[in-house]
Scaffold this motif. Sequence first.
Motif, PDB file in Angstrom:
ATOM      1  N   LEU A  53     -29.430  13.027   4.470  1.00 46.24           N
ATOM      2  CA  LEU A  53     -30.377  11.399   5.066  1.00 46.24           C
ATOM      3  C   LEU A  53     -29.854  11.367   6.295  1.00 46.24           C
ATOM      4  CD1 LEU A  53     -32.214   9.018   4.953  1.00 46.24           C
ATOM      5  CD2 LEU A  53     -30.578   8.243   3.763  1.00 46.24           C
ATOM      6  N   ALA A  54     -28.337  11.520   6.012  1.00 44.42           N
ATOM      7  CA  ALA A  54     -26.961  11.170   7.468  1.00 44.42           C
ATOM      8  C   ALA A  54     -27.347  12.119   8.159  1.00 44.42           C
ATOM      9  CB  ALA A  54     -25.212  11.332   6.148  1.00 44.42           C
ATOM     10  N   TYR A  65     -22.495   6.406   6.057  1.00 39.94           N
ATOM     11  CA  TYR A  65     -23.162   6.388   4.792  1.00 39.94           C
ATOM     12  C   TYR A  65     -22.480   7.890   3.733  1.00 39.94           C
ATOM     13  CZ  TYR A  65     -27.669   5.260   6.823  1.00 39.94           C
ATOM     14  OH  TYR A  65     -29.054   5.534   7.594  1.00 39.94           O
ATOM     15  N   PRO A  66     -22.214   9.005   4.075  1.00 41.49           N
ATOM     16  CA  PRO A  66     -21.018   9.634   2.636  1.00 41.49           C
ATOM     17  C   PRO A  66     -20.463   8.825   2.702  1.00 41.49           C
ATOM     18  CG  PRO A  66     -21.968  11.586   4.757  1.00 41.49           C
ATOM     19  CD  PRO A  66     -22.332   9.496   5.124  1.00 41.49           C
ATOM     20  N   ALA A  67     -19.171   8.075   3.657  1.00 39.83           N
ATOM     21  CA  ALA A  67     -18.374   6.907   3.632  1.00 39.83           C
ATOM     22  C   ALA A  67     -18.598   5.593   2.499  1.00 39.83           C
ATOM     23  CB  ALA A  67     -17.558   6.747   5.076  1.00 39.83           C
ATOM     24  N   CYS A 116     -26.043   1.424   4.085  1.00 39.00           N
ATOM     25  CA  CYS A 116     -24.629   1.862   4.763  1.00 39.00           C
ATOM     26  C   CYS A 116     -24.764   0.824   2.388  1.00 39.00           C
ATOM     27  CB  CYS A 116     -23.854   1.393   4.773  1.00 39.00           C
ATOM     28  SG  CYS A 116     -23.634   3.008   6.479  1.00 39.00           S
ATOM     29  N   GLY A 117     -25.456  -0.282   2.750  1.00 40.43           N
ATOM     30  CA  GLY A 117     -25.185  -1.285   1.335  1.00 40.43           C
ATOM     31  C   GLY A 117     -26.056  -0.535   0.711  1.00 40.43           C
ATOM     32  N   VAL A 118     -27.419   0.205   0.496  1.00 42.94           N
ATOM     33  CA  VAL A 118     -28.064   0.447  -0.585  1.00 42.94           C
ATOM     34  C   VAL A 118     -27.556   1.869  -0.918  1.00 42.94           C
ATOM     35  CG1 VAL A 118     -29.615   1.262  -1.289  1.00 42.94           C
ATOM     36  CG2 VAL A 118     -30.289  -0.272   0.136  1.00 42.94           C
ATOM     37  N   ALA A 151     -17.536  14.612  -2.150  1.00 50.34           N
ATOM     38  CA  ALA A 151     -17.681  14.975  -0.950  1.00 50.34           C
ATOM     39  C   ALA A 151     -17.849  16.030  -0.288  1.00 50.34           C
ATOM     40  CB  ALA A 151     -15.801  14.760   0.242  1.00 50.34           C
ATOM     41  N   ALA A 152     -17.848  17.207  -0.958  1.00 50.79           N
ATOM     42  CA  ALA A 152     -18.483  18.363  -0.645  1.00 50.79           C
ATOM     43  C   ALA A 152     -19.866  18.742  -0.889  1.00 50.79           C
ATOM     44  CB  ALA A 152     -18.119  19.532  -1.704  1.00 50.79           C
TER      45      ALA A 152
END
Length: 190
Positions: A53-54, A65-67, A116-118, A151-152
């Motif tokens: 999605l990011a 998004y990942p962060a 980012c909230g969801v 993260a991977a």
Amino acid sequence: MRRSLPLLAFLLSPAAAMAHTGLGAHGAPFASGFLHPFLGADHMLTMVAVGILAAMTGGRAAWAYPASFVGAMLLGGLLGFDGAALPVAEPAILASVVVLGAAVAFASRPPLPLACGVIGLFGVAHGYAHGLEGPALGGPAYAAGFVIATAALHGLGLGLGFAAGALGRPSLARTLGGLTAAAGLVLALG
């Protein structure tokens, strides 16, 4: 598609669907934490979907998004380490597979703060599940393992999403999202 069916069957098998698997108290703490996301289909599918999605959204979402997921997952992990009660964690984990898979399938582009909230709320639920096991499995070393694995998996999703875009095949990423959402429904229904 034929090559994907055995993998999908494995991911949907009851043993793979269990969110709380790992090496147990006998494994090395870092290895237990690192393997945890890979041994639960719900964790793995969600984390890859965040990355896809990011990548599909692009821009600041590619890192935000990942962060958001990882940061919130750490918060959830602390809640789990502390033994806090979060009774909605398991339903939220299952919902994360369906919702994020559907977001990829429909190429959703909500405003960055909302997304980012969801994603962060889902990250809290996943972190909580990891954190519940953390004290028995090695605390900080276990947490480092699951953060790096997460993260991977986000990176894998980013790579898949960017590759689909570079190949001019956004439908490939959307198909992966649809399969993820379908797998989430299967996991939820049991």
